[in-house]
Every structure is written in C-alpha cells, then in structure tokens.
Design a protein around this motif. Sequence first.
Motif, PDB file in Angstrom:
ATOM      1  N   LEU A 121      27.957  90.066  61.714  1.00  0.00           N
ATOM      2  CA  LEU A 121      28.413  88.660  61.760  1.00  0.00           C
ATOM      3  C   LEU A 121      29.151  88.764  63.435  1.00  0.00           C
ATOM      4  CD1 LEU A 121      31.007  89.016  58.540  1.00  0.00           C
ATOM      5  CD2 LEU A 121      28.641  87.646  58.886  1.00  0.00           C
ATOM      6  N   GLY A 122      28.719  87.547  63.735  1.00  0.00           N
ATOM      7  CA  GLY A 122      29.110  87.370  65.425  1.00  0.00           C
ATOM      8  C   GLY A 122      29.330  85.883  65.512  1.00  0.00           C
ATOM      9  N   GLY A 123      29.180  85.252  66.546  1.00  0.00           N
ATOM     10  CA  GLY A 123      29.236  83.821  66.935  1.00  0.00           C
ATOM     11  C   GLY A 123      30.954  83.417  67.149  1.00  0.00           C
ATOM     12  N   SER A 133      30.306  91.300  66.144  1.00  0.00           N
ATOM     13  CA  SER A 133      30.271  90.972  67.585  1.00  0.00           C
ATOM     14  C   SER A 133      30.652  89.448  68.102  1.00  0.00           C
ATOM     15  CB  SER A 133      28.598  91.113  67.949  1.00  0.00           C
ATOM     16  OG  SER A 133      27.927  90.277  67.179  1.00  0.00           O
ATOM     17  N   GLY A 134      30.201  89.023  69.082  1.00  0.00           N
ATOM     18  CA  GLY A 134      30.786  87.687  69.411  1.00  0.00           C
ATOM     19  C   GLY A 134      32.174  87.654  69.445  1.00  0.00           C
ATOM     20  N   ILE A 135      32.555  86.506  69.518  1.00  0.00           N
ATOM     21  CA  ILE A 135      34.280  86.139  69.332  1.00  0.00           C
ATOM     22  C   ILE A 135      34.730  86.934  67.999  1.00  0.00           C
ATOM     23  CG2 ILE A 135      35.937  84.495  69.307  1.00  0.00           C
ATOM     24  CD1 ILE A 135      34.162  82.535  70.701  1.00  0.00           C
ATOM     25  N   ASP A 159      23.331  77.459  65.651  1.00  0.00           N
ATOM     26  CA  ASP A 159      23.280  77.981  67.070  1.00  0.00           C
ATOM     27  C   ASP A 159      22.195  79.341  67.101  1.00  0.00           C
ATOM     28  OD1 ASP A 159      26.549  76.824  67.571  1.00  0.00           O
ATOM     29  OD2 ASP A 159      24.803  75.895  68.548  1.00  0.00           O
ATOM     30  N   THR A 160      22.557  80.045  66.035  1.00  0.00           N
ATOM     31  CA  THR A 160      21.952  81.586  66.075  1.00  0.00           C
ATOM     32  C   THR A 160      20.458  81.102  65.930  1.00  0.00           C
ATOM     33  OG1 THR A 160      23.755  82.135  64.840  1.00  0.00           O
ATOM     34  CG2 THR A 160      21.582  83.500  64.534  1.00  0.00           C
ATOM     35  N   ALA A 161      19.958  80.068  64.944  1.00  0.00           N
ATOM     36  CA  ALA A 161      18.605  79.893  64.946  1.00  0.00           C
ATOM     37  C   ALA A 161      18.101  79.328  66.234  1.00  0.00           C
ATOM     38  CB  ALA A 161      18.297  79.000  63.877  1.00  0.00           C
TER      39      ALA A 161
HETATM   40  N1  ADP Z   1      31.941  86.741  73.229  1.00  0.00           N
HETATM   41  C1  ADP Z   1      31.621  85.243  73.195  1.00  0.00           C
HETATM   42  N2  ADP Z   1      32.667  84.615  73.867  1.00  0.00           N
HETATM   43  C2  ADP Z   1      32.544  83.062  73.811  1.00  0.00           C
HETATM   44  N3  ADP Z   1      31.544  82.814  72.884  1.00  0.00           N
HETATM   45  C3  ADP Z   1      30.689  83.267  72.268  1.00  0.00           C
HETATM   46  C4  ADP Z   1      30.754  84.681  72.374  1.00  0.00           C
HETATM   47  N4  ADP Z   1      29.851  85.316  71.392  1.00  0.00           N
HETATM   48  C5  ADP Z   1      29.206  84.309  71.007  1.00  0.00           C
HETATM   49  N5  ADP Z   1      29.574  82.953  71.536  1.00  0.00           N
HETATM   50  C6  ADP Z   1      29.454  81.820  71.237  1.00  0.00           C
HETATM   51  O1  ADP Z   1      29.242  81.396  69.708  1.00  0.00           O
HETATM   52  C7  ADP Z   1      28.382  80.099  69.692  1.00  0.00           C
HETATM   53  C8  ADP Z   1      27.816  80.188  68.497  1.00  0.00           C
HETATM   54  O2  ADP Z   1      28.647  80.673  67.274  1.00  0.00           O
HETATM   55  P1  ADP Z   1      28.572  79.790  65.766  1.00  0.00           P
HETATM   56  O3  ADP Z   1      28.645  78.560  65.742  1.00  0.00           O
HETATM   57  O4  ADP Z   1      29.481  80.533  64.849  1.00  0.00           O
HETATM   58  O5  ADP Z   1      26.974  80.144  65.453  1.00  0.00           O
HETATM   59  P2  ADP Z   1      26.269  79.339  64.242  1.00  0.00           P
HETATM   60  O6  ADP Z   1      26.096  77.922  64.743  1.00  0.00           O
HETATM   61  O7  ADP Z   1      24.911  80.027  64.416  1.00  0.00           O
HETATM   62  O8  ADP Z   1      26.911  79.521  62.899  1.00  0.00           O
HETATM   63  C9  ADP Z   1      27.454  80.126  70.789  1.00  0.00           C
HETATM   64  O9  ADP Z   1      27.718  78.837  71.379  1.00  0.00           O
HETATM   65  C10 ADP Z   1      28.089  81.429  71.878  1.00  0.00           C
HETATM   66  O10 ADP Z   1      28.114  80.854  72.951  1.00  0.00           O
END
Ligand code: ADP
Length: 399
Positions: free
Chosen positions: A196-198, A223-225, A354-356
């Motif tokens: 789980l990231g993003g 990961s991610g935010i 966004d992931t795709a």
């Molecule tokens: N550490 C981070 N800091 C800021 N933005 C992040 C970080 N990691 C990922 N992102 C941002 O998360 C966004 C996509 O997340 P999300 O909308 O949850 O994905 P999805 O649309 O695939 O569900 C991307 O625009 C990416 O830049």
Amino acid sequence: MFQTLADLSAAGTTLGVRVDINSPLEDGELADDSRVRAHLETLSELLDRGARVAVLAHQGRPGGDEFATLASHAARLDELLDAPVDYCDATFTAAARERVDALENGECVVLENTRFYSEEYMEFDPETAADTFLVRELAPALDAFVNDAFAAAHRSQPSLVGFPVRVPGYAGRVMEQELEVLGSIESTTTPRVYALGGAKIVDSLDVARSVLERGFADHVIVSGIVGNAFLLADGVQLGAASAHVVNERSDRAVKRAGDLLDEFGSRIHLPRDVAVERDGERVELDLGALPSQNAAMDIGAKTIAAYGEFLDEAGTAICNGPAGVFEDERFATGTRELYEAATHSGYSIVGGGDTAAALRRLGVEGFDHVSTGGGAALRMLTGEPLPAVEVLRANRHSA
Ligand SMILES: Nc1ncnc2c1ncn2[C@@H]1O[C@H](COP(=O)(O)OP(=O)(O)O)[C@@H](O)[C@H]1O
Ligand SMILES: O=C(OP(=O)(O)O)[C@H](O)COP(=O)(O)O
C-alpha cells in the motif's frame, strides 16, 4: 448476481453506457489513454451487435485542474473504434436526447462530462439519484443501461446508480472482469502481501485494517505517503515537511496508523530508509539520520531490498499506490523496483489510476491483473460494497 452483456439483446437498442475514462490531461487534452482503451472491448462488442451507444463519463472534479470536456476522449474513441463516434456537448438536455435519438445501429455518441452538472458530484441512494434531472431527463431516451465504470463504482452518484432504477441495468466487460478478480482475493494463494503506497492515506488505512482484521493479509508493506504516516506513527522523526504532507491529507492518519501498529504490528512492515532531495540530488537516509528538512519522496534501497524478499516469497501480491513521487525520475526508483519485484510473486494484482500510469511510464510489465480502479479497487479489497454494483445486483428490471 447481476446481468451481464450475455443477458442483453443489444441489436437495435439504445444503450446508455457508463464508462470511467477519467484520465491524466495535458493542456486539457488526453495525456494517457489507458482507461479509454480499457473500455474498447465493451464498446466494440455492443456496437458490433448493432446497439446504439450513448457514452456517459466524468473527467476530473469541479474546480480541479483536470476538469474538462470529453471532446478529446471522444476523438480518441473515434480513432480506436471501427464504428463512428461523435461528441455531444450536452448530457441530458433536449439537444442531448435528440442526438441520442438520431443514432443509427452501430453508432456511438459521447455525451458531455457528467460532472458539468452539479448534482452529479453529490452522493444519493439509487431512488433519489433516479429523480435527478440527469437521470430523469435522459433515461426515457434509453432502452437499457450498461455500467462498465468499475473505477468509479465506489461513487453513489446519479450517472452511476440512478439509471438501473428506471431501465434494465447490465455490467459491462470491464466491470465483470474486475469484480471476478478482485472479488475472489480471499481464495488466492498465500502468503498474501498487500503493498500500500501512494497518497490515498484514508483509503489505504481502511484497506489495511480490513485485510488484517479478516486475516486476508499475511504482510502489509507500506510506502509513499502512506508509509510516511506509519513511520510518523512509529515515532520516526521524519521532519516537518513530511509530517505536513501527511497531515494535510488526514489529521487522523498518524493516530489510525498507530492503532494498526499496536494491533497488527508483526504483520505491518515499514520503510527502513527514505529518499529526500538535497542540492537537487536524490539522497537516501537511514531512519537514524532523520529528521530531514526536505520531505521523504521515496523509499530507499534498504527498504526496496527488504520488501522485495516479501514479494518474492508471496503467493499473491496486491498493490496500490506508487512508492514515491514517480513523476520525478529522481524518486521513481522505489516504484519501479518495488513493482518489478511484485510481478515475481505467484499472482500479482495492481490497482490505481496513477499507479497504472506510473507502471506504463516506468516500463514495468508482467502483472497478472491491472485494475482500472484505485479507490474502487481499494474499497473492493476492504470487502465494502460498491454502490454502483449493488444497484446492478438489485436487478430491478428482468432481463
Ligand atoms: N513520498 C511521497 N510524497 C509525496 N507524494 C507521493 C509520495 N509517494 C507517492 N506520492 C504520490 O502519490 C500519487 C499517487 O497516489 P494515489 O492517488 O494514491 O495512486 P492511485 O491513483 O494509483 O490510487 C502520485 O502522484 C505520487 O506522486
Ligand atoms: O480516478 C478515479 O479514482 P482513482 O483515482 O481512485 O482511480 C475515478 O475516476 C473516480 O474519480 P473521483 O475520485 O474523482 O470520484
């Protein structure tokens, strides 16, 4: 269950077909056509069977920078489909109904962005949605409604839940396939690893709690935010910049992440290092070298290696959300390498708009199922009902 295209006598019928072609734009034009391509199977099948197709869809959100007409979407569909595809800059007015009425068998018109109309961005129960102007005015022009918009199925908005109250409703091929794959996660091979990231912190916390409580997840790697929220919850001093990025999305995220760590900490795995910008370069910092003045923008090599071991051993990997700010090449490493590793698991599923887009941009291929949905896929993974699917299941009109 619900009715599918196999139950639909399409020839000569006028169909409202709801798709999700909500896509990244550049200067108001389509910048990535993956979601448009995802619906070609359904649209081609209906047009080849002689239906008259009125496409309904949304683009962006009111006030957002991707809020635009569907003109470029219609143009791309016209390029990709064998059938003629027109565009109408109205959705439910007399002009729109006249354009729909003028369709010949095997022809298609894309109606204007449903969210140009205020009630569409509100949530209603199906019966109330059926009484909105959009549904009340357009439904009489339709013989039936096909919902192929899995990626928006978590939205109880008029164009998604109102029409099956007034006319027979059917699932399109994308909807059918997504529900089949994502609806059977609990029967997939273990160990199951959820990556789980993003940026969708709240959705991801909901998924994490649900799959941990129900015992679906053997491991959750963050990961991610989302990962940064868990690090903060674990007492890691990321720095004010990272904390701001988390808290501006949800002021309860850190608390909720902390609760999950207390209850399920042995199954939740956190980053061991992060990448930040320093003098314009990517710099990787162990947690002990924090806080950092700059925000954590990606996971580091130690985290990638540790997570890669979980994914290599996974029977099933379910992934959503980039690992970092993949749009900036300096911080695309985590997403590229983590998602490459996920494709080595026994069976790999990835979801998210966004992931795709990130995987296409980074050239990562090999997933067994690439969902068209992000929030919808996450909602499905929590076992929560999807309003647009439930109204099809209600099946108010016989086949
Ligand atoms: N550490 C981070 N800091 C800021 N933005 C992040 C970080 N990691 C990922 N992102 C941002 O998360 C966004 C996509 O997340 P999300 O909308 O949850 O994905 P999805 O649309 O695939 O569900 C991307 O625009 C990416 O830049
Ligand atoms: O892109 C979408 O959701 P996603 O970003 O969770 O994949 C859907 O089109 C839903 O859009 P919305 O989140 O503006 O209702």
